[in-house]
Design an enzyme around this catalytic site. Structure first.
Site, short mmCIF file in Angstrom:
data_model
loop_
_atom_site.label_atom_id
_atom_site.label_comp_id
_atom_site.label_asym_id
_atom_site.label_seq_id
_atom_site.Cartn_x
_atom_site.Cartn_y
_atom_site.Cartn_z
N LYS A 172 0.85 -1.12 -0.14
CA LYS A 172 -0.06 -0.10 0.04
C LYS A 172 0.75 1.22 -0.10
O LYS A 172 0.57 2.29 -0.69
CB LYS A 172 -0.80 0.12 1.26
N LYS A 240 -0.75 11.91 5.52
CA LYS A 240 -0.70 10.96 6.35
C LYS A 240 -0.01 9.65 5.75
O LYS A 240 0.99 9.34 6.34
CB LYS A 240 -1.82 10.48 6.87
#
Lengths: 294, 294
Positions: A172, A240
């Site tokens: 990811k 983030k």
């Protein structure tokens, strides 16, 4: 075969994912910090739980979908978290996007109690969550993956077992690196075209047929030309995620000069109050450098 | 309708492009600096000329396909170049990849003599040149483009009129920016995966289904995993093209931080004698930073 399932975290992503599990016929215990998020689940026949412990008591497999690394740490290892309630043979599937290093540590702590963990972050956004068409990148033991795979197939379509604990989070992270740096690539190309007084829309059209072609040129490039930064995927989440990447890169000593550059552009967007825009807004940084008010 | 055509520059790209024009039935006058490059054209019925002037004397439309900006300047404006031979109504189509600014200047000089110019750089490589499937990005007057388009269609498939003089070169520059920075993006992702001990091939597979998908992830990503840097498109040409980009960006005051970074990586590859490799070899810079011998 119906399995007793738990779902913790009922935000924009978690709610539709949990609903899909429930609609597939599995008994479901859910917990969300805000009680109101549990209502649509309860209406669909799920059992709303006031605590993480209540979910842990009933469910065999517990899905977690929260915002950031500290949230997952709290849910699993915090006071009254999963660790203080789980029994051997239960499985925790963390679908949040968090630090690979913290994932490895939590998986180890759970294993000490006989509980297997999978990291299974997703891409595909709210639409993919609703439609059950998410891409799911999975880390953890192969046998656990095989056992849980039919449940993941309710929520997603492109489901890859990448490797051991943390490997799903690494994949990811790689996804977020490629998307961020490719947005930068397209931003610079459109900026170069405009700086030369050339129609950037025509340039994008000319480039879509060749080696410059990408999902980002197609989707994010269109957003840049239309100056429509409705998310999509928000700057604050991309920031983030790149922060997770750069923290991991710092710890392991991996040089990522391109990702580092784009992380700074995301920081600048957060500073100018643009965190709610789609991360295609990285092009704004190029335009601001050129002295355009955006 | 058959037109009298000229072709100057018979290298890896120019030779098959000229052959396609000849095979379409047009009378063709060709010139290459090395006489041997003209032989396959002469065998196909083209007329080999000992000078640029001889081509200029006979042809109505003259194609130019040479290596770099100074080569095009020499062919058009140099001693015994096209400018000293052309008559009004002739057209020059420069298919080389060169500076947009120099292109605009040369187009103006030709216009003074009543000669129209198109800049029409291509992408698609040797295979595209042989098969007649090049992408062609065109700058210049719309009327000239319309007149020349049937000839371009012999050599290419995706043919876009981007704008006025230089706009074709700007689009090609944008293409090279996007490809270079996307190669960097994929290089960093694979490096991040390896640095985390995760199978980079599985990561690429997981990413191909989502927003990270691109021609570069597919084609160059595969080359990186196989460590097969057979070109494809050579480092030395990509370096030359990014040099054009950065020169133009310097002159016009356009900030391109990502492209500047990758230009440095291409410089490093030239310095280590890797100019003949495919530009997917940018990943080697990431690996060298990590202390791996490549």
């Amino acid at each position: 075969m119906a399995m007793k399932l738990g779902f913790i975290g009922l935000g924009i992503m978690g709610r539709p994912m949990a609903l899909n599990l429930r609609r597939a016929g599995h008994p479901l215990w859910v917990h969300g910090r805000r009680a109101v998020t549990m209502e649509p689940l309860a209406a669909a026949g799920a059992l709303a739980c006031g605590s993480i412990g209540a979910v842990a008591t009933h469910a065999e497999v517990i899905f977690v979908m929260v915002s950031d690394t500290p949230d997952v740490e709290r849910v699993i290892a915090g006071e009254n978290g999963l660790l203080s309630h789980l029994r051997p043979e239960q499985v925790v599937v963390d679908m949040s996007t968090i630090s690979p290093a913290v994932t490895r540590r939590l998986a180890q702590e759970l294993q000490t109690c006989g509980v297997e963990m999978l990291d299974a972050p997703v891409s595909g956004g709210e639409v993919g969550a609703i439609d059950g068409t998410l891409s799911i990148m999975v880390g953890g033991q192969k046998a656990t993956f095989q056992r849980i795979k039919p449940l993941l197939e309710i929520m997603g379509r492109n489901i890859v077992h990448v490797g051991d604990h943390g490997a799903g989070q690494v994949a990811k992270a790689c996804n977020q690196i490629v998307v961020a740096v490719t947005i930068q690539a397209v931003s610079e190309a459109l900026t170069f075209a405009r700086g030369n007084g050339v129609d950037a829309a025509k340039v994008r059209a000319a480039l879509l047929g060749g080696f410059a072609a990408s999902q980002v040129l197609k989707v994010h490039g269109k957003r840049m030309l239309d100056e429509d930064f409705t998310p999509g995927f928000k700057v604050q989440l991309h920031q983030k995620d790149l922060h997770i990447v750069m923290e991991d890169a710092h710890k392991l000593g991996i040089a990522l000069p391109g990702a580092a550059l784009v992380a700074q552009h995301l920081n600048a967007l957060m500073g100018s109050g643009d965190g709610e825009l789609d991360s295609a807004a990285i092009v704004k940084i190029m335009e601001r450098m050129a002295g355009r008010k955006t």
